[in-house]
Design an enzyme around this catalytic site. Structure first.
Site, PDB file in Angstrom:
ATOM      1  N   HIS A   1      61.074 -27.756 -26.747  1.00 61.42           N
ATOM      2  CA  HIS A   1      60.556 -26.350 -27.100  1.00 61.42           C
ATOM      3  C   HIS A   1      60.379 -25.378 -25.964  1.00 61.42           C
ATOM      4  O   HIS A   1      60.960 -24.495 -25.807  1.00 61.42           O
ATOM      5  CB  HIS A   1      59.152 -26.543 -27.404  1.00 61.42           C
ATOM      6  CG  HIS A   1      59.042 -27.579 -28.929  1.00 61.42           C
ATOM      7  ND1 HIS A   1      59.519 -27.424 -29.974  1.00 61.42           N
ATOM      8  CD2 HIS A   1      58.691 -29.013 -28.908  1.00 61.42           C
ATOM      9  CE1 HIS A   1      59.296 -28.371 -30.971  1.00 61.42           C
ATOM     10  NE2 HIS A   1      58.871 -29.383 -30.239  1.00 61.42           N
TER      11      HIS A   1
HETATM   12  C1  BDR Z   1      54.603 -27.064 -29.103  1.00 64.76           C
HETATM   13  O1  BDR Z   1      53.573 -27.699 -29.302  1.00 64.76           O
HETATM   14  C2  BDR Z   1      53.519 -28.614 -27.915  1.00 64.76           C
HETATM   15  O2  BDR Z   1      53.290 -30.046 -28.554  1.00 64.76           O
HETATM   16  C3  BDR Z   1      54.484 -28.524 -27.275  1.00 64.76           C
HETATM   17  O3  BDR Z   1      54.442 -28.570 -25.886  1.00 64.76           O
HETATM   18  C4  BDR Z   1      55.029 -27.075 -27.633  1.00 64.76           C
HETATM   19  O4  BDR Z   1      54.635 -26.169 -26.834  1.00 64.76           O
HETATM   20  C5  BDR Z   1      55.637 -27.584 -30.171  1.00 64.76           C
HETATM   21  O5  BDR Z   1      55.213 -27.095 -31.301  1.00 64.76           O
END
Ligand code: BDR
Ligand code: CA
Length: 316
Positions: free
Chosen positions: A246
């Site tokens: 992400h």
């Molecule tokens: C987001 O949530 C976190 O677990 C990750 O770091 C990312 O920023 C994805 O939904």
């Protein structure tokens, strides 16, 4: 984005293995990015861990002079929800961790955001939130004069076609502090969002992990071990060939925006409904006359994205 003067950024983060790769990518890209500081927030794990993790990452990158600040330890008006199931107990499970030696700055993270925006020329600081938007919203509430001085907010959060990951309707970063997200989305600042719609196209496949291992460096090994752990949860959940990476989408967009495409649309945050709390109601099909307030990214050249990461991490 190649320019003579690098873009000034503040990374606001809750590391998190994917946050960690984002930080490494920024540290490896001084031609494009001038990292003023890293502000930590409670999110994937509590603040005590996220600020420690941010310092560990800077030390692994050989950059102990980076300024790391502790921000808010809880959402604006809700109890903290964390994500140890995805990131492990430390938030950075995978590699062997250590106690960082570099100092945590004494100034509060929210104050650093406010001071930086007041000190730097207006329109020259970009905020890069990779976790819940608590610190950014708290800064905007405490110092409304800074809002008009922000160049852009490029954030990871939200979802439309992919809907949710922490609930059936909401993405984690927005869900944890929906009131903060609402403040940011209504602020009038130029916002670019990296929702699950794009991050779920950036999958950490085995060859992509192997490319990091093949760097034969401490950073490559550390990154590979983090991602190896990080993707297990999502591979099992989605049955995909790799977990989504992400947060580095935010930094990659600042370095090479042509890897990404999206639409300028209206995005509102659900703050009332228990069932759909934290949902990003994104008008992708432009069926309302609500004014656009975000560039909502939908697609990425995944091969280009992972080669950028591998090439840049090779420099560290
Ligand atoms: C987001 O949530 C976190 O677990 C990750 O770091 C990312 O920023 C994805 O939904
Ligand atoms: Ca994150």
């Amino acid at each position: 984005m190649t320019s003579t003067s690098p873009r000034k950024i503040i990374i606001d983060t809750d590391p998190g293995q994917d946050d960690a790769i984002a930080i490494l990518l920024a540290l490896a890209s001084p031609e494009e990015l001038d990292l003023l500081g890293i502000t930590c927030v409670a999110g994937n794990v509590p603040l005590a861990r996220t600020q420690t993790n941010a310092r560990i990452i800077c030390e692994v990158a050989g950059r102990p002079e980076v300024k790391v600040f502790a921000g808010r330890d809880a959402p604006l008006s809700r109890p903290l929800v964390t994500a140890e199931a995805v990131h492990g107990k430390t938030g950075l499970d995978g590699p062997d961790l250590f106690d960082p030696k570099m100092p945590l700055q004494t100034q509060a993270g929210v104050d650093f955001i406010i001071d930086s925006l007041r000190q730097e020329p207006a329109g020259t600081v970009t905020l890069c939130p990779l976790g819940p938007l608590t610190n950014i919203a708290a800064a905007f509430e405490a110092a409304p004069d800074i809002i008009g001085r922000v160049q852009e907010i490029v954030l990871m959060g939200g979802a439309y076609f992919e809907v949710g990951n922490i609930t059936p309707a909401a993405e984690f970063n927005i869900y944890v502090d929906p009131e903060a997200a609402d403040i940011v989305m209504k602020s009038g600042v130029k916002v670019t969002m990296m929702p699950l719609d794009v991050t779920h196209k950036a999958l950490i496949t085995r060859p992509r992990i192997d490319a990091l291992l093949a760097l034969n460096s401490r950073v490559g090994q550390f990154a590979a071990e983090m991602l190896d752990f990080f993707e297990r949860f999502d591979m099992e959940k989605y049955g995909s060939e790799g977990g989504p990476l992400h947060d580095p989408c935010v930094i990659a967009y600042l370095i090479q925006p042509d890897l990404f495409s999206g639409r300028q649309i209206n995005v509102e945050i659900e703050t009332q409904s228990d069932l759909t709390l934290g949902m990003t109601v994104a008008d992708w099909w432009r069926v309302t006359d609500r004014p656009p307030n975000a560039l909502f990214i939908g697609d990425v050249d995944a091969e280009g994205f992972f080669s950028l990461i591998t090439q840049r991490l090779a420099r560290l």
